[in-house]
Enzyme design. Structure first.
Site, PDB file in Angstrom:
ATOM      1  N   SER A  17      -1.864  12.185   4.057  1.00 49.08           N
ATOM      2  CA  SER A  17      -1.326  11.144   3.500  1.00 49.08           C
ATOM      3  C   SER A  17      -0.049  10.432   4.368  1.00 49.08           C
ATOM      4  O   SER A  17       0.134   9.272   4.219  1.00 49.08           O
ATOM      5  CB  SER A  17      -0.717  11.268   2.199  1.00 49.08           C
ATOM      6  OG  SER A  17      -1.627  10.431   1.132  1.00 49.08           O
TER       7      SER A  17
ATOM      8  N   LYS B 206      -0.396   7.307   6.336  1.00 48.32           N
ATOM      9  CA  LYS B 206      -0.077   5.805   5.613  1.00 48.32           C
ATOM     10  C   LYS B 206       1.230   5.205   5.932  1.00 48.32           C
ATOM     11  O   LYS B 206       1.175   4.050   5.925  1.00 48.32           O
ATOM     12  CB  LYS B 206      -0.172   6.322   4.322  1.00 48.32           C
ATOM     13  CG  LYS B 206      -1.530   6.682   3.666  1.00 48.32           C
ATOM     14  CD  LYS B 206      -1.388   7.166   1.995  1.00 48.32           C
ATOM     15  CE  LYS B 206      -2.744   7.635   1.525  1.00 48.32           C
ATOM     16  NZ  LYS B 206      -2.596   8.358   0.239  1.00 48.32           N
TER      17      LYS B 206
ATOM     18  N   TYR C 148      -9.948   5.187   7.871  1.00 43.27           N
ATOM     19  CA  TYR C 148      -8.914   5.824   7.034  1.00 43.27           C
ATOM     20  C   TYR C 148      -8.807   7.552   7.343  1.00 43.27           C
ATOM     21  O   TYR C 148      -7.824   8.142   7.340  1.00 43.27           O
ATOM     22  CB  TYR C 148      -8.797   5.290   5.575  1.00 43.27           C
ATOM     23  CG  TYR C 148      -8.216   6.065   4.695  1.00 43.27           C
ATOM     24  CD1 TYR C 148      -6.760   5.929   4.742  1.00 43.27           C
ATOM     25  CD2 TYR C 148      -8.679   7.001   3.729  1.00 43.27           C
ATOM     26  CE1 TYR C 148      -6.038   6.689   3.646  1.00 43.27           C
ATOM     27  CE2 TYR C 148      -7.956   7.874   2.906  1.00 43.27           C
ATOM     28  CZ  TYR C 148      -6.591   7.605   2.870  1.00 43.27           C
ATOM     29  OH  TYR C 148      -6.045   8.351   2.158  1.00 43.27           O
TER      30      TYR C 148
ATOM     31  N   TYR D  92       4.182  10.040  -3.855  1.00 42.74           N
ATOM     32  CA  TYR D  92       3.480   9.868  -5.370  1.00 42.74           C
ATOM     33  C   TYR D  92       4.023   9.392  -6.260  1.00 42.74           C
ATOM     34  O   TYR D  92       4.970   8.893  -6.399  1.00 42.74           O
ATOM     35  CB  TYR D  92       2.557  11.265  -5.335  1.00 42.74           C
ATOM     36  CG  TYR D  92       1.846  11.688  -4.061  1.00 42.74           C
ATOM     37  CD1 TYR D  92       0.695  11.035  -3.533  1.00 42.74           C
ATOM     38  CD2 TYR D  92       2.237  12.923  -3.450  1.00 42.74           C
ATOM     39  CE1 TYR D  92       0.120  11.553  -2.354  1.00 42.74           C
ATOM     40  CE2 TYR D  92       1.677  13.212  -2.363  1.00 42.74           C
ATOM     41  CZ  TYR D  92       0.609  12.866  -1.717  1.00 42.74           C
ATOM     42  OH  TYR D  92      -0.093  13.272  -0.755  1.00 42.74           O
TER      43      TYR D  92
ATOM     44  N   VAL E 165      -1.173  16.265   1.192  1.00 41.47           N
ATOM     45  CA  VAL E 165      -1.738  17.227   0.571  1.00 41.47           C
ATOM     46  C   VAL E 165      -1.924  18.594   1.267  1.00 41.47           C
ATOM     47  O   VAL E 165      -2.170  19.605   0.930  1.00 41.47           O
ATOM     48  CB  VAL E 165      -3.062  17.065  -0.080  1.00 41.47           C
ATOM     49  CG1 VAL E 165      -2.954  16.036  -1.241  1.00 41.47           C
ATOM     50  CG2 VAL E 165      -4.096  16.375   0.758  1.00 41.47           C
TER      51      VAL E 165
HETATM   52  N1  GLU Z   1      -7.322  12.243   3.113  1.00 43.90           N
HETATM   53  C1  GLU Z   1      -6.745  12.350   1.691  1.00 43.90           C
HETATM   54  C2  GLU Z   1      -7.143  11.418   0.686  1.00 43.90           C
HETATM   55  O1  GLU Z   1      -7.464  10.421   0.968  1.00 43.90           O
HETATM   56  C3  GLU Z   1      -5.208  12.202   1.858  1.00 43.90           C
HETATM   57  C4  GLU Z   1      -4.574  12.672   0.454  1.00 43.90           C
HETATM   58  C5  GLU Z   1      -3.054  12.967   0.587  1.00 43.90           C
HETATM   59  O2  GLU Z   1      -2.610  13.404   1.627  1.00 43.90           O
HETATM   60  O3  GLU Z   1      -2.332  12.731  -0.473  1.00 43.90           O
HETATM   61  O4  GLU Z   1      -7.443  11.988  -0.327  1.00 43.90           O
END
Ligand code: GLU
Length: 338
Positions: free
Chosen positions: A83, A86, A209, A261, A279
């Site tokens: 994540s 992002k 993504y 989050y 994560v």
């Molecule tokens: N590639 C993970 C997903 O889309 C990223 C999740 C994360 O790090 O929060 O679920």
């Protein structure tokens, strides 16, 4: 928009300094020693390959805006960025398109719900709300310039590499593993399509993504990437301008409200820094004008935030004076002539 439309005011910056190198190094050592035995949280396994991570890994990197590097522990161990990508894709899209476009199409408010929430999209008329949750991140990736999917992906890979100051590579095993288990992300992309919120091919966009999430980084890389945002968009190690100072500022503002989050409010209250976590156990936390922390430890809590990483950031933010909201009383000292 809450600001006046069409009016611009020159942005002045106001930030203090960091303690001496000796204090920073000693504090990093102390924090590493204090938390390396903490075994709360679990290694994420909803992407099967992530479960192979060694729960003992723990690395802390602090890179100053001026380029000085302070590190302890497993700072060269590679893991998938997940994540945290992002944040940097958001910055690249703001740079190549505009912050206003992302603001308008995706949004900049917290959902208050889990990172992969379908309900958040449903409750908001198909608007994903921000680029740090999966739906918003997929919508943001869809805005990346490029005439083909391959070109969009290359723009992301090379852009994130400029943030890190070295060529980042895809972890093929993590990518394959996530592609076989990411039905929910594919569903989110289809849902966005049904609302007319993405106009690129939804499954191709999820593929890009997933690739961006599978780029391999280290705690050191995260600190360099964060320090670039702390330094008006200039990578302090390569000296290269990656994004403008305005885009760096906009990215940090979004991270402050949405980077951790559904615990973003709690994080800001306790630690007082814009940050993003993933994560796989990474956290990048940024002190504008001062530098950035990159932490890595794979045990995460229920929201997906690294347990040791959060403790370390809490401690370092206080001990090194990083919290954006902390101030020392000046008026009293002036009155008393001290
Ligand atoms: N590639 C993970 C997903 O889309 C990223 C999740 C994360 O790090 O929060 O679920």
């Amino acid at each position: 928009m809450v600001g006046p439309e069409g009016e611009t005011v020159t942005q002045r910056a106001s930030t203090g300094g960091l303690p001496s190198d000796g204090v920073i190094d000693a504090t990093l050592e102390e924090v590493h020693a204090r938390y390396h035995g903490l075994d709360d949280g679990e290694v994420a396994d909803y992407i099967p390959v992530l479960a192979e991570a060694d729960p003992r890994w723990f690395g802390l990197s602090l890179i100053e805006s001026a380029g000085t590097v302070h590190e302890v522990g497993d700072v060269d161990t590679e893991f998938s960025i997940q994540s945290i990508s992002k944040a940097f894709v958001f910055a690249l899209v703001c740079q190549s398109r505009s912050s206003e476009l992302v603001h308008e199409r995706v949004g900049v408010n917290n959902t208050g719900l889990a990172f992969n929430s379908v309900m958040a999209v449903e409750l908001n008329d198909g608007k994903p709300l921000n680029s740090m949750v999966n739906a918003g991140a997929i919508a943001t990736t869809a805005l990346m310039p490029g005439t083909t999917s391959a070109e969009k992906w290359e723009n992301i890979r090379s852009g994130l590499s400029r943030f890190a100051g070295r060529p980042l590579r895809l972890d093929g095993r993590v990518y394959e593993s996530e592609m076989t288990t990411n039905q929910r992300n594919k569903a989110l992309a289809r849902l966005l399509e049904s609302y007319g919120r993405i106009i690129t091919d939804p499954l191709d966009t999820v593929d890009i993504y997933t690739r961006q999430c599978s780029l391999q980084v280290t705690a050191h890389d995260l600190a360099v990437m964060g320090a670039t945002l702390a330094d008006g968009g200039i990578n302090p190690l390569t000296g290269r301008q990656v994004v403008s100072a305005e885009v760096a500022r906009d990215t940090l503002a979004l991270l402050a409200s949405c980077g951790m989050y559904e615990n973003s409010g709690e994080w800001l209250f306790e630690i007082g820094l814009p940050a993003k976590s993933g994560v796989s156990g990474g956290i990048v936390a940024i002190a504008p004008g001062k530098g950035a922390l990159g932490t890595f430890s794979p045990r995460v809590d229920a929201a997906g935030n690294s347990v040791r990483g959060q403790r370390a950031c809490f401690h370092l933010s206080r001990a090194l004076g990083l919290n954006l909201f902390a101030s020392n009383a000046v008026a009293q000292r002036v009155r008393e002539g001290r």
